[in-house]
Design a protein around this motif. Structure first.
Motif, short mmCIF file in Angstrom:
data_model
loop_
_atom_site.label_atom_id
_atom_site.label_comp_id
_atom_site.label_asym_id
_atom_site.label_seq_id
_atom_site.Cartn_x
_atom_site.Cartn_y
_atom_site.Cartn_z
N THR A 173 0.74 -1.07 0.05
CA THR A 173 0.09 -0.08 -0.05
C THR A 173 0.92 1.15 -0.23
N GLY A 174 1.99 1.28 0.80
CA GLY A 174 2.82 2.13 1.03
C GLY A 174 3.45 2.76 -0.64
N LEU A 175 3.76 1.56 -1.16
CA LEU A 175 4.41 1.70 -2.42
C LEU A 175 3.44 2.04 -3.58
N ALA A 176 2.29 1.75 -3.40
CA ALA A 176 1.27 2.23 -4.14
C ALA A 176 1.13 3.67 -4.39
N LEU A 177 1.20 4.12 -3.04
CA LEU A 177 1.10 5.87 -2.75
C LEU A 177 2.14 6.34 -3.48
N ALA A 178 3.49 5.69 -3.39
CA ALA A 178 4.57 6.32 -3.76
C ALA A 178 4.75 6.25 -5.31
N ALA A 179 4.10 5.13 -5.68
CA ALA A 179 3.97 5.00 -7.25
C ALA A 179 3.28 6.17 -7.96
N LEU A 180 2.03 6.25 -7.18
CA LEU A 180 1.24 7.65 -7.74
C LEU A 180 1.95 8.98 -7.48
N GLU A 181 2.43 9.19 -6.72
CA GLU A 181 3.31 10.36 -6.53
C GLU A 181 4.54 10.72 -7.52
N PHE A 182 5.19 9.52 -8.21
CA PHE A 182 6.12 9.65 -8.95
C PHE A 182 5.98 9.11 -10.22
N GLY A 183 4.55 8.96 -10.60
CA GLY A 183 4.29 8.35 -11.90
C GLY A 183 4.89 7.12 -12.33
N LEU A 184 4.96 6.02 -11.42
CA LEU A 184 5.21 4.64 -11.74
C LEU A 184 4.17 3.65 -11.64
N ARG A 185 4.63 2.60 -12.24
CA ARG A 185 3.84 1.39 -12.36
C ARG A 185 4.25 0.50 -11.17
N PHE A 186 3.24 -0.30 -10.45
CA PHE A 186 3.49 -0.99 -9.36
C PHE A 186 2.76 -2.25 -9.40
N ILE A 187 3.75 -3.12 -9.08
CA ILE A 187 3.14 -4.66 -9.14
C ILE A 187 3.19 -5.27 -7.76
N ALA A 188 2.37 -5.46 -6.93
CA ALA A 188 2.53 -6.20 -5.77
C ALA A 188 2.42 -7.97 -5.93
N VAL A 189 3.38 -8.56 -5.50
CA VAL A 189 3.33 -10.03 -5.39
C VAL A 189 2.98 -10.57 -4.13
N VAL A 190 1.71 -11.15 -3.83
CA VAL A 190 1.06 -11.62 -2.81
C VAL A 190 0.64 -12.90 -2.63
N ASP A 191 0.49 -13.53 -1.64
CA ASP A 191 0.07 -15.03 -1.52
C ASP A 191 -1.20 -14.78 -0.46
N HIS A 192 -2.03 -16.14 -0.25
CA HIS A 192 -3.29 -16.24 0.13
C HIS A 192 -3.23 -15.78 1.60
N HIS A 193 -2.03 -15.39 2.19
CA HIS A 193 -2.09 -15.19 3.55
C HIS A 193 -2.24 -13.62 4.01
N ALA A 194 -2.38 -12.71 2.85
CA ALA A 194 -2.55 -11.45 2.94
C ALA A 194 -3.96 -11.17 3.20
N ALA A 195 -4.23 -10.26 4.17
CA ALA A 195 -5.60 -10.00 4.36
C ALA A 195 -6.05 -9.44 3.41
N PRO A 196 -7.75 -10.10 2.92
CA PRO A 196 -8.34 -9.61 1.63
C PRO A 196 -8.48 -8.01 1.38
N ASP A 197 -8.66 -7.36 2.64
CA ASP A 197 -8.74 -5.71 2.54
C ASP A 197 -7.67 -4.92 2.36
N LYS A 198 -6.32 -5.65 2.56
CA LYS A 198 -5.25 -5.15 2.23
C LYS A 198 -4.93 -5.21 0.77
N ILE A 199 -5.57 -6.26 0.10
CA ILE A 199 -5.31 -6.46 -1.38
C ILE A 199 -6.40 -5.55 -2.09
N ARG A 200 -7.40 -5.34 -1.61
CA ARG A 200 -8.48 -4.47 -2.25
C ARG A 200 -8.04 -3.03 -2.06
N MET A 201 -7.32 -2.75 -0.88
CA MET A 201 -6.67 -1.43 -0.98
C MET A 201 -5.83 -1.19 -2.04
N MET A 202 -4.83 -2.19 -2.09
CA MET A 202 -3.59 -1.91 -3.14
C MET A 202 -4.50 -1.91 -4.71
#
Length: 336
Positions: free
Chosen positions: A74-103
């Motif tokens: 989520t922090g990297l997604a915010l920084a990517a927006l600030e600097f005009g970058l693309r962001f790919i998050a690699v996640v697994d099933h252990h991540a809280a669903p709402d964190k995935i939705r937020m990203m």
């Protein structure tokens, strides 16, 4: 002051005290969930991106790739927006669903690792492998690699400056979660530079291998190092006075207790840090002003640790923990 980007809202988070009766100690919570991405990881995520842009490892318009359970992402997604970058998050099933939705809501692309993993098994090794592969294969991409990135602990310099200003009477101890080791190292090193007498206690989940204990699955998210993975190179054991473990039951029941008694929603790993901080205080091992961070908020775990059915199905409910905490905070506990 009028801010023009959301990342300018990072930092200057408030503190909240919890008195421990009959003990010469006060527990102070640094409310890092108030950062715009909802966690303390906003600080280090932006720090890593700025450092990579400044030294040319990441070019304007490039792509950030990172393995994350959600908060760093989520922090990297915010920084990517600030600097005009693309962001790919690699996640697994252990991540809280709402964190995935937020990203996703912030424009991140989500890649799930493949494999047959148990529900309480953190697939960090496979996440790291896939993130490194994508970083190497995609044009203009960089694997941020928070576990080994020196800009990770550097990102917490502002947090320590804030604490020193907010607590002019001094800080006697810090109790924090340890995962990659970035936050623990960044905070502990700087506190000890300010006052070498500060006691630093690092808390990992039972089942994590940071301090050499046998590894086994655990449910706590975004903290610890699971069996099969390597402890992050950013972790400086030299700035940690003691490493301890907390069980999923202790961590989650404490988070639920803090919500119901104090009205503050905190995440599971924070629950674990609060439990161990209070335990050390009640046992007389820590005195004075003891600080811990609310690393993220319980709002991200309403469907898991704050859900009775989810907790009961996994045999994580234990009313005795709340009774123990009531005893500690009502002044009825005595050191063994």
């Amino acid at each position: 002051m009028l801010h023009t980007t959301v990342t300018q809202l990072i930092g200057q988070t408030p503190v909240m005290s919890i008195d421990v009766p009959e003990r010469d100690a006060t527990l102070v919570l640094k409310i890092e969930k108030n950062n715009p991405g909802g966690s303390m990881k906003d600080r280090m995520a932006r720090s890593m991106v700025v450092a990579a842009l400044e030294d040319g490892r990441l070019a304007p318009g490039g792509t950030i790739v990172e393995s994350s359970s959600g908060n760093t992402g989520t922090g990297l997604a915010l920084a990517a927006l600030e600097f005009g970058l693309r962001f790919i998050a690699v996640v697994d099933h252990h991540a809280a669903p709402d964190k995935i939705r937020m990203m996703r809501a912030l424009g991140a692309e989500i890649r799930y690792v493949e494999g047959d993993f148990a529900e309480d098994q953190v697939a960090v090794v496979e996440r790291q492998r896939l993130a490194a592969q994508l970083g190497a294969q995609l044009p203009g991409a960089m694997f941020m690699n928070q576990s080994d990135n020196p800009a990770n602990p550097d990102g917490y310099a502002g947090l320590v400056d804030e604490l020193i200003a907010q607590l002019p009477g001094g800080i006697d101890a810090f109790v924090g979660c340890v995962g990659t080791g970035g936050s623990m190292t960044g905070i502990a090193q700087r506190l000890k530079r300010h006052n070498p007498a500060v006691r630093t206690i690092a808390v990992e989940p039972a089942g994590s291998i940071v301090f050499g204990k046998p590894g086994h699955p655990y449910y706590q998210s975004g903290t610890g190092t699971p069996a099969g993975d390597e402890v992050g190179k950013v972790l400086d054991y030299g700035c940690i006075d003691e490493g301890v473990q907390v069980t999923d039951v202790q961590a989650f029941e404490t988070a639920r207790y803090i919500a119901r008694r104090k009205g503050l929603l905190v995440g599971g790993s924070t629950g674990g840090a609060i439990f161990k901080a209070l335990e050390f205080i009640v046992e007389g091992k820590l005195t004075g002003t003891v600080v811990t961070t609310v690393a993220d908020g319980g709002e991200k775990y309403l469907g898991t640790i704050f859900d009775d059915e989810w907790m009961a199905k996994r045999r994580l409910l234990e009313p005795a923990i709340a009774a123990q905490l009531d005893g500690w905070l009502a002044g009825r506990a005595r050191a063994a």
